[in-house]
Write an enzyme that holds these catalytic residues in place. Sequence first.
Site, PDB file in Angstrom:
ATOM      1  N   TYR A 277     123.718   8.927  17.321  1.00 49.88           N
ATOM      2  CA  TYR A 277     124.018  10.010  16.387  1.00 49.88           C
ATOM      3  C   TYR A 277     123.130   9.950  15.145  1.00 49.88           C
ATOM      4  O   TYR A 277     123.307  10.741  14.223  1.00 49.88           O
ATOM      5  CB  TYR A 277     125.487   9.972  15.971  1.00 49.88           C
ATOM      6  CG  TYR A 277     126.439  10.216  17.126  1.00 49.88           C
ATOM      7  CD1 TYR A 277     126.705  11.510  17.561  1.00 49.88           C
ATOM      8  CD2 TYR A 277     127.044   9.162  17.796  1.00 49.88           C
ATOM      9  CE1 TYR A 277     127.556  11.740  18.624  1.00 49.88           C
ATOM     10  CE2 TYR A 277     127.904   9.383  18.861  1.00 49.88           C
ATOM     11  CZ  TYR A 277     128.162  10.672  19.276  1.00 49.88           C
ATOM     12  OH  TYR A 277     128.997  10.897  20.337  1.00 49.88           O
ATOM     13  N   PHE A 315     130.492  19.488  19.488  1.00 49.39           N
ATOM     14  CA  PHE A 315     130.172  18.657  18.331  1.00 49.39           C
ATOM     15  C   PHE A 315     129.474  17.363  18.723  1.00 49.39           C
ATOM     16  O   PHE A 315     129.293  16.486  17.876  1.00 49.39           O
ATOM     17  CB  PHE A 315     131.465  18.300  17.574  1.00 49.39           C
ATOM     18  CG  PHE A 315     132.450  19.429  17.463  1.00 49.39           C
ATOM     19  CD1 PHE A 315     133.757  19.257  17.890  1.00 49.39           C
ATOM     20  CD2 PHE A 315     132.071  20.654  16.955  1.00 49.39           C
ATOM     21  CE1 PHE A 315     134.682  20.288  17.799  1.00 49.39           C
ATOM     22  CE2 PHE A 315     132.984  21.694  16.854  1.00 49.39           C
ATOM     23  CZ  PHE A 315     134.299  21.509  17.274  1.00 49.39           C
ATOM     24  N   ASP A 316     129.092  17.219  19.988  1.00 53.75           N
ATOM     25  CA  ASP A 316     128.642  15.921  20.486  1.00 53.75           C
ATOM     26  C   ASP A 316     127.236  15.952  21.074  1.00 53.75           C
ATOM     27  O   ASP A 316     126.906  15.138  21.934  1.00 53.75           O
ATOM     28  CB  ASP A 316     129.643  15.418  21.542  1.00 53.75           C
ATOM     29  CG  ASP A 316     129.548  13.913  21.759  1.00 53.75           C
ATOM     30  OD1 ASP A 316     129.399  13.181  20.764  1.00 53.75           O
ATOM     31  OD2 ASP A 316     129.613  13.469  22.924  1.00 53.75           O
ATOM     32  N   ALA A 317     126.389  16.863  20.638  1.00 56.86           N
ATOM     33  CA  ALA A 317     125.024  16.962  21.181  1.00 56.86           C
ATOM     34  C   ALA A 317     124.118  15.970  20.469  1.00 56.86           C
ATOM     35  O   ALA A 317     123.388  16.317  19.540  1.00 56.86           O
ATOM     36  CB  ALA A 317     124.494  18.383  21.048  1.00 56.86           C
ATOM     37  N   ASN A 321     121.622  13.617  24.798  1.00 60.40           N
ATOM     38  CA  ASN A 321     121.913  14.877  25.478  1.00 60.40           C
ATOM     39  C   ASN A 321     120.699  15.787  25.596  1.00 60.40           C
ATOM     40  O   ASN A 321     120.815  16.921  26.067  1.00 60.40           O
ATOM     41  CB  ASN A 321     123.037  15.617  24.747  1.00 60.40           C
ATOM     42  CG  ASN A 321     124.390  14.944  24.917  1.00 60.40           C
ATOM     43  OD1 ASN A 321     125.279  15.152  24.106  1.00 60.40           O
ATOM     44  ND2 ASN A 321     124.543  14.128  25.947  1.00 60.40           N
TER      45      ASN A 321
END
Length: 446
Positions: A277, A315-317, A321
């Site tokens: 992240y 919300f998790d790209a 990914n």
Amino acid sequence: MSMLRSLRIRLGQTEVGSLFALDDGRCYFRFDDAYALLGPQRPVLSQLYLASTEERTLAQLLDPTLAVNRGDGRGGLPPFFQNLLPEGQLRKHLIQRAGLAPDDEFGLLAYCGRDLPGDVSALAEELDERGMGRLLGQGHDSYEMSSGQLPVPGGESLSGVQPKLALVKEAGGRYVMRSKDSHGSHFIVKLPATDYPNMPQVEFSSLTLAAAAGVNTCSFSLEPLSAIADHLPFGLRNDASRFLLVQRFDRDAPTPTGRLHMEDFAQITGTAPGAKYVGTYAALGVVLAERSTRGVEDVYELLRRIKVNELLGNFDAHLKNFSLLYYTPQAASLSPAYDIVAYAAYVGGDGHALAFLPGQKGKQLLTPAILRQLANLWRLPEARLQAVLVETVDRAMTHWPALIDSLPLTEAQRARLLAHLEANASVVAWRRRAARKKSVSGAEGA
């Protein structure tokens, strides 16, 4: 006496180097001189190792002390290889099946080494005295030269967090678990998740909506769990009935190995999986503009995916990914999208997994001010980027309402997703434009 384990790293049929681990937790990767000396036509293992000139690239490849080729000194692999490993429940399952210690990343890579993502393989190698001396005697640290080698097992696997299994489709349409001798199209099964009800259906819906908005997605379908013949190794939800079947775009290729190489952006940036992240979408765009064979077209595709993720509440790209897919040993472009989930169907919230710009925090929305800064960093006309966003939102709002009604979502999930969509500033602006057009059209027809 130092003991080491060593893996031979190949890219397709090309020998690339040795990954070796010492019994004190240190791990290193060393390129073969012969690979480095192939010159600009060498198959690209990772953009991480490409410098601004061939001279600098060669110097990096021949450098036995290159920082990104060292693990963390506590058993961790160098970042490129760490990102080949599975995560989450699948990782725990494979560690247990292989009888490995939970922190034995080297052993897990060896166990997974015959079926890693892309076209990399990691197979046990036996070193002679000269080969062992090359690895141990030229590194950044001094080693005891009285050394021995430990045997290394071999095996299989996939990377990722959500429970996955690799399948092949046999004649007659029967799906079976991957085996070393199987032939046919290769797929990945994404199984129901224990934490999120209806996850395969939500992910199927998310990819369907993304494709309708213009995103280049992988090939996928929703299948009944009864289609999987073998026993599943994971405990699934009691209400689980379907799984998502994703065709592997890194397999079934017209290459000697039947594979295409690929790498995610955690590998490209030398980022450990635990820091996936950390990074910016701006940096991803710069890499695509400079390194992708599609150039700015892939930057536009990245922007399109960012907007679709925002509309879906994905919300998790993170860095893992997004990937580059190598259609030739040297040329890569942005791979099809493969991990889009509308988390807005489950929870509220806004923002993106990564920061857009250096020094900025994550969980931001794509605003006009941010778009202007991205245009400057990417050296692209702001108006062209804005046009991509307008087109994406227009396609979404034209096709999504009817699709959302027809997709296999629960009523509660459908309501949450629609509420999230209608609250997005771009959708509000689209509604205003549509109302103005309707008003003008009505006035002209009066």
